[in-house]
Design a protein around this motif. Sequence first.
Motif, PDB file in Angstrom:
ATOM      1  N   ARG A  19      -7.548  -8.322  -2.908  1.00  0.00           N
ATOM      2  CA  ARG A  19      -6.945  -7.766  -4.117  1.00  0.00           C
ATOM      3  C   ARG A  19      -6.533  -6.301  -3.874  1.00  0.00           C
ATOM      4  N   ASP A  20      -7.307  -5.339  -4.228  1.00  0.00           N
ATOM      5  CA  ASP A  20      -6.915  -3.938  -4.062  1.00  0.00           C
ATOM      6  C   ASP A  20      -6.788  -3.573  -2.585  1.00  0.00           C
ATOM      7  N   PHE A  21      -5.800  -2.716  -2.295  1.00  0.00           N
ATOM      8  CA  PHE A  21      -5.757  -2.167  -0.943  1.00  0.00           C
ATOM      9  C   PHE A  21      -6.537  -0.869  -0.919  1.00  0.00           C
ATOM     10  N   ILE A  22      -7.341  -0.731   0.098  1.00  0.00           N
ATOM     11  CA  ILE A  22      -8.176   0.469   0.220  1.00  0.00           C
ATOM     12  C   ILE A  22      -7.766   1.220   1.481  1.00  0.00           C
ATOM     13  N   LYS A  23      -7.664   2.507   1.311  1.00  0.00           N
ATOM     14  CA  LYS A  23      -7.277   3.370   2.418  1.00  0.00           C
ATOM     15  C   LYS A  23      -8.432   3.499   3.403  1.00  0.00           C
ATOM     16  N   ARG A  24      -8.153   3.283   4.678  1.00  0.00           N
ATOM     17  CA  ARG A  24      -9.169   3.426   5.710  1.00  0.00           C
ATOM     18  C   ARG A  24      -8.738   4.527   6.670  1.00  0.00           C
ATOM     19  N   ILE A  25      -9.657   5.321   7.074  1.00  0.00           N
ATOM     20  CA  ILE A  25      -9.366   6.369   8.053  1.00  0.00           C
ATOM     21  C   ILE A  25     -10.320   6.178   9.222  1.00  0.00           C
ATOM     22  N   ARG A  26      -9.754   6.159  10.386  1.00  0.00           N
ATOM     23  CA  ARG A  26     -10.553   5.888  11.574  1.00  0.00           C
ATOM     24  C   ARG A  26     -11.690   6.886  11.730  1.00  0.00           C
ATOM     25  N   ASP A  27     -12.868   6.388  12.062  1.00  0.00           N
ATOM     26  CA  ASP A  27     -14.043   7.220  12.347  1.00  0.00           C
ATOM     27  C   ASP A  27     -14.414   8.135  11.177  1.00  0.00           C
ATOM     28  N   TYR A  28     -14.194   7.656  10.013  1.00  0.00           N
ATOM     29  CA  TYR A  28     -14.376   8.499   8.836  1.00  0.00           C
ATOM     30  C   TYR A  28     -14.735   7.610   7.649  1.00  0.00           C
ATOM     31  N   ARG A  29     -15.603   8.160   6.779  1.00  0.00           N
ATOM     32  CA  ARG A  29     -15.852   7.470   5.510  1.00  0.00           C
ATOM     33  C   ARG A  29     -15.612   8.490   4.422  1.00  0.00           C
ATOM     34  N   SER A  30     -14.967   8.065   3.398  1.00  0.00           N
ATOM     35  CA  SER A  30     -14.479   9.058   2.436  1.00  0.00           C
ATOM     36  C   SER A  30     -15.592   9.780   1.694  1.00  0.00           C
TER      37      SER A  30
ATOM     38  N   TRP B 141     -19.065  10.014   2.709  1.00  0.00           N
ATOM     39  CA  TRP B 141     -20.253  10.449   3.438  1.00  0.00           C
ATOM     40  C   TRP B 141     -19.890  10.662   4.889  1.00  0.00           C
ATOM     41  N   LYS B 142     -20.726  11.391   5.538  1.00  0.00           N
ATOM     42  CA  LYS B 142     -20.466  11.799   6.900  1.00  0.00           C
ATOM     43  C   LYS B 142     -20.984  10.722   7.847  1.00  0.00           C
ATOM     44  N   ILE B 143     -20.075  10.269   8.713  1.00  0.00           N
ATOM     45  CA  ILE B 143     -20.495   9.221   9.638  1.00  0.00           C
ATOM     46  C   ILE B 143     -20.318   9.682  11.066  1.00  0.00           C
ATOM     47  N   GLU B 144     -21.187   9.189  11.923  1.00  0.00           N
ATOM     48  CA  GLU B 144     -20.972   9.315  13.350  1.00  0.00           C
ATOM     49  C   GLU B 144     -20.809   7.889  13.865  1.00  0.00           C
ATOM     50  N   VAL B 145     -19.609   7.592  14.364  1.00  0.00           N
ATOM     51  CA  VAL B 145     -19.326   6.223  14.787  1.00  0.00           C
ATOM     52  C   VAL B 145     -19.653   6.077  16.269  1.00  0.00           C
ATOM     53  N   HIS B 146     -20.635   5.220  16.560  1.00  0.00           N
ATOM     54  CA  HIS B 146     -21.024   5.023  17.961  1.00  0.00           C
ATOM     55  C   HIS B 146     -20.277   3.874  18.607  1.00  0.00           C
ATOM     56  N   GLN B 147     -19.610   3.106  17.791  1.00  0.00           N
ATOM     57  CA  GLN B 147     -18.836   1.970  18.291  1.00  0.00           C
ATOM     58  C   GLN B 147     -17.400   2.187  17.829  1.00  0.00           C
ATOM     59  N   PRO B 148     -16.563   2.814  18.659  1.00  0.00           N
ATOM     60  CA  PRO B 148     -15.252   3.242  18.164  1.00  0.00           C
ATOM     61  C   PRO B 148     -14.341   2.085  17.773  1.00  0.00           C
ATOM     62  N   ILE B 149     -14.560   0.902  18.302  1.00  0.00           N
ATOM     63  CA  ILE B 149     -13.736  -0.230  17.880  1.00  0.00           C
ATOM     64  C   ILE B 149     -14.414  -0.970  16.734  1.00  0.00           C
ATOM     65  N   ALA B 150     -15.601  -1.497  16.997  1.00  0.00           N
ATOM     66  CA  ALA B 150     -16.290  -2.285  15.975  1.00  0.00           C
ATOM     67  C   ALA B 150     -16.507  -1.483  14.696  1.00  0.00           C
ATOM     68  N   GLY B 151     -16.747  -0.189  14.850  1.00  0.00           N
ATOM     69  CA  GLY B 151     -17.034   0.652  13.693  1.00  0.00           C
ATOM     70  C   GLY B 151     -15.813   0.972  12.850  1.00  0.00           C
ATOM     71  N   ASN B 152     -14.660   0.520  13.288  1.00  0.00           N
ATOM     72  CA  ASN B 152     -13.440   0.748  12.506  1.00  0.00           C
ATOM     73  C   ASN B 152     -12.779  -0.553  12.064  1.00  0.00           C
ATOM     74  N   TYR B 153     -13.496  -1.650  12.239  1.00  0.00           N
ATOM     75  CA  TYR B 153     -12.969  -2.934  11.774  1.00  0.00           C
ATOM     76  C   TYR B 153     -13.270  -3.122  10.291  1.00  0.00           C
ATOM     77  N   TYR B 154     -12.321  -3.761   9.636  1.00  0.00           N
ATOM     78  CA  TYR B 154     -12.467  -4.038   8.207  1.00  0.00           C
ATOM     79  C   TYR B 154     -12.062  -5.480   7.943  1.00  0.00           C
ATOM     80  N   PRO B 155     -12.564  -6.033   6.872  1.00  0.00           N
ATOM     81  CA  PRO B 155     -12.130  -7.388   6.532  1.00  0.00           C
ATOM     82  C   PRO B 155     -10.693  -7.390   6.024  1.00  0.00           C
ATOM     83  N   VAL B 156      -9.940  -8.390   6.445  1.00  0.00           N
ATOM     84  CA  VAL B 156      -8.561  -8.561   5.966  1.00  0.00           C
ATOM     85  C   VAL B 156      -8.451  -9.961   5.380  1.00  0.00           C
ATOM     86  N   ASN B 157      -8.195 -10.004   4.085  1.00  0.00           N
ATOM     87  CA  ASN B 157      -8.049 -11.303   3.422  1.00  0.00           C
ATOM     88  C   ASN B 157      -6.599 -11.586   3.086  1.00  0.00           C
ATOM     89  N   LEU B 158      -5.924 -10.534   2.676  1.00  0.00           N
ATOM     90  CA  LEU B 158      -4.521 -10.644   2.318  1.00  0.00           C
ATOM     91  C   LEU B 158      -3.690  -9.996   3.429  1.00  0.00           C
TER      92      LEU B 158
END
Lengths: 1016, 1016
Positions: B742-753, B755-772
Amino acid sequence: MGPVRLALLAVVALAAAGEAVYIPYNTSAGVVAGKLNVHVVPHTHDDVGWLKTVDQYYVGSNNSIQGACVQNVLDSLIPALLKDENRKFIYVEQAFFQRWWRNQNDMIKDTVKELISSGRLELINGGMCMHDEATVHYIDMIDQTTLGHKFIKEEFGQIPRIGWQIDPFGHSAVQAYLLGAEVGFDAFYFFRIDYQDRDTRKGTKELEVVWRGSKSFGSSADIFAGIFPQNYEPPPGDFYFEVDDDSPVVQDDPLLFDYNVEERVNGFVAAALAQANITRTNHIMFTMGTDFKYQYAESWFRNMDKLIHYVNKDGRINALYSTPSIYTDAKYAANEQWPLKTNDFFPYADNPNAYWTGYFTSRSALKRYVRMMSGYYLAARQLEFFKGKSKLGPTTDYLGDALALAQHHDAVTGTEKQHVANDYAKRLSIGYTRAQELVSTSLACLTELGSKPHCSSPTTKFSQCLLLNVTYCPPSEMDFSKGKSLVVLVYNSLGWKRQDVLRVPVFSDSIVVHDSEGREVESQLLPIASASLNIRDKHVKAYLGTSPGVTPKFWLAFPVSVPPLGFNTYFVSSMKKSASVSSKSTVYSSQGSEYSSLQVGQGNLKLQYNAAGAFSLYSDSKTLIEANFEQKYKYYIGQDGNGSDPQASGAYIFRPNGTVPIKTDSQVPLTVLRGPIVDEVHQQINSWIYQITRVYKGKDYVETEFIVGPIPTDDGNGKEVATEIVTNMATNKTFYTDSSGRDFIKRIRDYRSEWKIEVHQPIAGNYYPVNLGIYVEDGNKELSVLVDRSIGGSSINDGQIELMLHRRLLHDDGRGVAEALNETVCLGNQCEGLIIEGKYYLKIDPQGEGSRWRRTFGQEIYSPLLLAFSEQDGGNWANSHTPKFSAMDPTYSLPDNVALLTLQELEDGSVLLRFAHLYEAGEHKDLSALASVDLKRVFPDKKIGKIVETSLSANQERAAMEKKRLKWKVQGPPADEKVIRGGPVDPSKLVIELGPMEIRTFIVSFERSISGKQLL
Amino acid sequence: MGPVRLALLAVVALAAAGEAVYIPYNTSAGVVAGKLNVHVVPHTHDDVGWLKTVDQYYVGSNNSIQGACVQNVLDSLIPALLKDENRKFIYVEQAFFQRWWRNQNDMIKDTVKELISSGRLELINGGMCMHDEATVHYIDMIDQTTLGHKFIKEEFGQIPRIGWQIDPFGHSAVQAYLLGAEVGFDAFYFFRIDYQDRDTRKGTKELEVVWRGSKSFGSSADIFAGIFPQNYEPPPGDFYFEVDDDSPVVQDDPLLFDYNVEERVNGFVAAALAQANITRTNHIMFTMGTDFKYQYAESWFRNMDKLIHYVNKDGRINALYSTPSIYTDAKYAANEQWPLKTNDFFPYADNPNAYWTGYFTSRSALKRYVRMMSGYYLAARQLEFFKGKSKLGPTTDYLGDALALAQHHDAVTGTEKQHVANDYAKRLSIGYTRAQELVSTSLACLTELGSKPHCSSPTTKFSQCLLLNVTYCPPSEMDFSKGKSLVVLVYNSLGWKRQDVLRVPVFSDSIVVHDSEGREVESQLLPIASASLNIRDKHVKAYLGTSPGVTPKFWLAFPVSVPPLGFNTYFVSSMKKSASVSSKSTVYSSQGSEYSSLQVGQGNLKLQYNAAGAFSLYSDSKTLIEANFEQKYKYYIGQDGNGSDPQASGAYIFRPNGTVPIKTDSQVPLTVLRGPIVDEVHQQINSWIYQITRVYKGKDYVETEFIVGPIPTDDGNGKEVATEIVTNMATNKTFYTDSSGRDFIKRIRDYRSEWKIEVHQPIAGNYYPVNLGIYVEDGNKELSVLVDRSIGGSSINDGQIELMLHRRLLHDDGRGVAEALNETVCLGNQCEGLIIEGKYYLKIDPQGEGSRWRRTFGQEIYSPLLLAFSEQDGGNWANSHTPKFSAMDPTYSLPDNVALLTLQELEDGSVLLRFAHLYEAGEHKDLSALASVDLKRVFPDKKIGKIVETSLSANQERAAMEKKRLKWKVQGPPADEKVIRGGPVDPSKLVIELGPMEIRTFIVSFERSISGKQLL
């Protein structure tokens, strides 16, 4: 789209979703004539301690060891039984049931009462625990059963009909005839018999028999005995329905997948037909349950409801909710003649190399503790009665409970985990502590002149010495120099007058003993062996947490004489005048050849030692018996189970892997102590076995004290230490061991009297439990050995007797306990293997005469004199105390062949009274005769208002029981038997007759009492 | 005697044995002001399939995999709740509850109704399952929730108040605002959020927030969201009380050993204080339960009773039996301002190398099956309504149930065991089979002229082709030579008129297609690729058990035009005259440099290929968009977990261990098919990837069909295959993915809008579900990719989009499923890795224009045209059949921004109607406006008697819901927001307005109907 998994199953016809599928199951089937009837018997088997303690099992704690919570079982049972009136359940272990019962509110209690009175919940077996049958004494069996039956009778008005000893490791004749028939049971069910025996019986359909366990009672104590074909669990084919069990549940909801009714019905029918094939009549029993199951009872009943419903719909067989009572009645109604079984079912093996004969000795210390407490409990209840039972003061109840638990088939057997063994010991200790208080108070009351009728707080303080076995007795270790003297009150719980020699540790070497009339009594001082002192220091610290203080130097030994059911008092004090002080023993130390002709014994009996230090000649100047024999030690190496055959020797199983003789170290001198009372020979057999042989001047037997341990295991081997007595008697493979301390049963090496055996373990397969004693005979003489606890024994070679004294093993034997039997004692972090101290007694009699000693002295071993200590300042004791007392008519004592088993005041003021004839029919030419007890002289000060003879467990009138009990038909011609039993008690004469082996139980009400209890 | 274990504990004071210790526990505590209130919430978490199937979990079969039986839970719960009126329980999964309910008799049902109405048993969440939130489509979420809520409303009159998504692996915005607020929930509780996020929130006491999930709805769809601090289990300190659990039970019987009340109370209080320390207000929740617990409920309640009793006696804190409703009310009563949370909680990681982003793609075939069935279910319910729902005939109910189960968070997620995945597929297959019958019958009724009002047995037989994806369609593969022709009925479930191109496999190369008015329709024959035929042969055999027979040669493609909510009919026949037969495609085979300038596309859109075979230039002559990009494949090597860090890539977790580009084999020629309808480019990417790119003359997007598999694993590596589209767009780390379709959500690589994240898995940690779909933009243009199923996707580099298409892994990832995700298809004993076939769609639009295609075409992907086949002999179809039909006013269609989500007849004849606005506020300059639907024209032949707007799940009136729902205060200044929602429906006008993203649900009753249902 990825490939679609268009399952072919898609075409199965399913009812429309959402449709209700409530199915009322028809579980109302009763027995159907002409069909195979499967008695579905829901049950749980709840060990009163094993891997967890009884309390842990009850509340469900310590589940990391074993997931088990009996509270869950009983809590969940009630709604499950209420859900369908046809559902039934049996409950067995009263220790659990009572724990649960006292937690319930009245509403639940009322519900349960209804369930019980309607037979939906049946309490069977009914003792506090499912006692062992090998390592328990029959008096303990009776006591623990009585305790359970009493509760059942009082709370529910019920009398258990069925013996249910499904798990004990072999079965005793005493269980069958005494705790079975004489308790009023109609049948007795169990499972563990030798695998070869079972296989044979399957082929001949002889798993169900009539068991005639008593030669003396013959058919009058027959009982129907049912041996389960497989185990006490559900039949083969996955019928376990505990929460999380992986048997397939009966899935009969057509709206769900995996509907399996047909498959499950077929499995049930197949199991039934297979069992029917080895069973007589068209009744078979499915034991639906096992250890600690029904934690959520509904999970079982839900599936059993369905099985019964669909199996009966199927129609090939008839399944019904049942109980062993219903099953027994159906068996009886079949009016069949059954095969006869005599003797017992020992030893038990579940495969060729797995004889469960190790547990006859496992935890030898615990076994001794239990036996000691058993005798103490008997005496303490007498004193509780004399004083008048008080709800406020200390009672014997806790000890009774603790002893009852200790009879469990994973308690005194030694097959429990160490922490559980500790729990039994703790309970005994608490029970003893309370009983000891009661005993001290009662003795004070009895001895204080002019004490009040209901005496509760006498001024005289008595203390007792439970740790005498480790040479620790603070009251006797007092300092006599300050004019104080030690008062030793000696209580005799037997019904006959008793002469014995007491031994207490003392400091002083100038001691005088006086009797209650002020006469000096000859006494003897024996230096305490350093072996004993080592044990003393360590164990007092380990068990009391405190150092024992200054070390006593001597054992003071002196003879005492005590009236029946009464006491006498002796006074020990310091005396400077050398004339009358106790004799110091003369001490010899002999070594090597020096003692080649050493002889000890001041009376009729003399022992003469050979060069090796093992005595070689026994001579009795009275009986003129002379016999050579050797006494020595050996150990078996416990099989470690690491080879291709993984069966190790362990708590249950005795599997020796080689025999190692223990050679006496010839460098260590043999020490001989001589004196007017007793001669002692001290032998340091090796670094971890010490032995003292005693010959008392006034006694015609040999007493051997052994101190065994710590058994070394640094060679990586577990060891099982035995002592053996080797003679040249021609005993023709035959020996005799007692059954639960009562009947002696003939044993023949590598042979079973009623079935063909192939013995793959020539030693373990010939071991038998010894509770009272073991003997061999050669037509000329009898060699008897009596024991102080339950122990394993055998005659591995002709003329030989051996007793296994102590076992220390490094491997588990794979029967569930999952611990090696490796007992240790720790001081701080320092642990050493457990040391066993004990005694056995040996006598050689002319053929036909041995039984008198075995029976009468055997009873004295069971009931040692009870010592209570006080002190006096000066000589004023007699001014305020009765020094001597007998509850009986002072001119009366019980016949030599009768023992008073129980004298116990009940809550309502009535008294439980139990007498036992000690001889079997034909055992002794004189003493096997009918005996009689004159109750009026037993209770001279009381008037008996009412006397009712009851069943052995005192829960029903004997007459009613006899009328009610089922009489089973036996195959073959009727027995030619002449059973002697005492006749009814004439209330005016009040004489109780006892036939051989007879035990008669009465509830007696006194009209008035000098003790004043009625004033309460 | 051996050493006596005189336990020092012997001196503990114990009550006299035999004394009753029934303790009535006081559990009546409510909330106490001024104290820390611990809300003890007993619950069980029952997966509707995971390691076992839903039915196996219910009945408790297959326990060797997992001991779990929901029937036990619910059976045992009832007596446990009855035992104490203060005890409470929540139950969540209606699939289980309904299974149980229909097995109960009336007595139990009445009892349960009482328990529910008194709040002692509360049904929360209330869907058939606890659906996943990443891989499910919002329409499926709505449907499965509606199904569960309907039952709860009808049977119990209850409306669940609480969202309880405690286990799904991350949480979607749509869940919060749509399946939370719009369903009427007051709060929403869950547990799985990123571990770094959780840690941060603990420190700032922000585990409890107000979640504003919808930009379009703003604060009007706020919901209170509670994140558990640890998990959904009891607090730390051993408070698990399942049968056999090893937490220490509360032992409060003073007659037993190990009394531990103080210790347990201290543990409870400590746990409470620790949790209070990270929680606002003086209310905390203890979630007392976990997966499949309460199999014997009393075991938990017994201990919780004691804890509450003794903790309150202790007095430091107040413990009470509670539910999430009571807890929520207490939170609300605190009148606190809560932190605000927007967006969602994806992706979920439970530790640095464990991103749960693999399951976005796991079991890609099942995901497609679910999505396909979802669209079919929507259409089938429409046709069921048109025909009139019949209790006798086939219905859509089973498909509805099967789909509901498939939304479970271990179903469509792909995280279940293989046999359980099979079970879901089997259910879908059964459901589809039934729905297909219904659909065929309904279409026959609608098309047959003069068919009876309540049409149940029309003569026309339609068949359908579910296996078209493997090129299998028996009806179209008919032999046209004998004068028969194929009737293709094309149903459009969308509310707007639709132009599309159909494709069916045929034998003949001389085919003509006519429309329903007899006009010839241009068509094109495309030779079927051998890659497709290989799949066909194997999979038809594997899934149907029969060989597919003679192989068709061509795909016949032709354009169709179908009215809204209606159908059109086309006729395919053989025609010898060459003039009018369908055009055979011209086929080119190009290799290497030959196709350096290859261009395809007959309409506005043209694609031009570069030398490498990856197309490089996209040009749209209408929008004047021109863009270079590359499309290629790669795979990630799945981490095997064998190293020092044992985390493998598996069903849940995506953990790549290296990226391997897949080079196209330059030896394999690229094949181009051209024709009047469509151009296709066929590429054998490597031996196990085949790709067809299509450009339709009349469509402005690229369709890519991929056939991936069997993924080879003979190198010992699991592989995760992705396709990527690489452009030079400057996308600044930013991309957009939909939330549950339904809604599209903005995603920014290695970032969460937030809270502060440290991404240890640069690929897996930036994957999101895609339904549409997923898109990127650079200010100038938008590159959008839409998908045919739920899938994982990302933009790993600027200008890039990637989609993970298929995963085959050899190791379990340690989250419980205990199976490697290694799907195979077997023919006999021959098994090969699963092949995935699917499509994605790509379009490049000018900035600001992409949403129209994404939304409108996205809806067409979800609801493809439904094809039904029949045949006619000669040309007589029109004589007896209506060839064209629309349920709506023929001049009306829904606005482009509105979709009809639900048109479903209910049991009582009323109709469930649901419309959705497809655009977010501000998403499109025109289409984000308020839209309106004229109901009178939607139902031109019916008169609406009553229309009631309801909550999203149709279980309460919307107005009442809005009034009742708690309004939570948010920290900070009020939002500056302008929320547009449709106004109330005027019953005379019957116009439904929809604001951006609005979904409105109605129950409509018709006064009369032309369908004649009312005649029944």
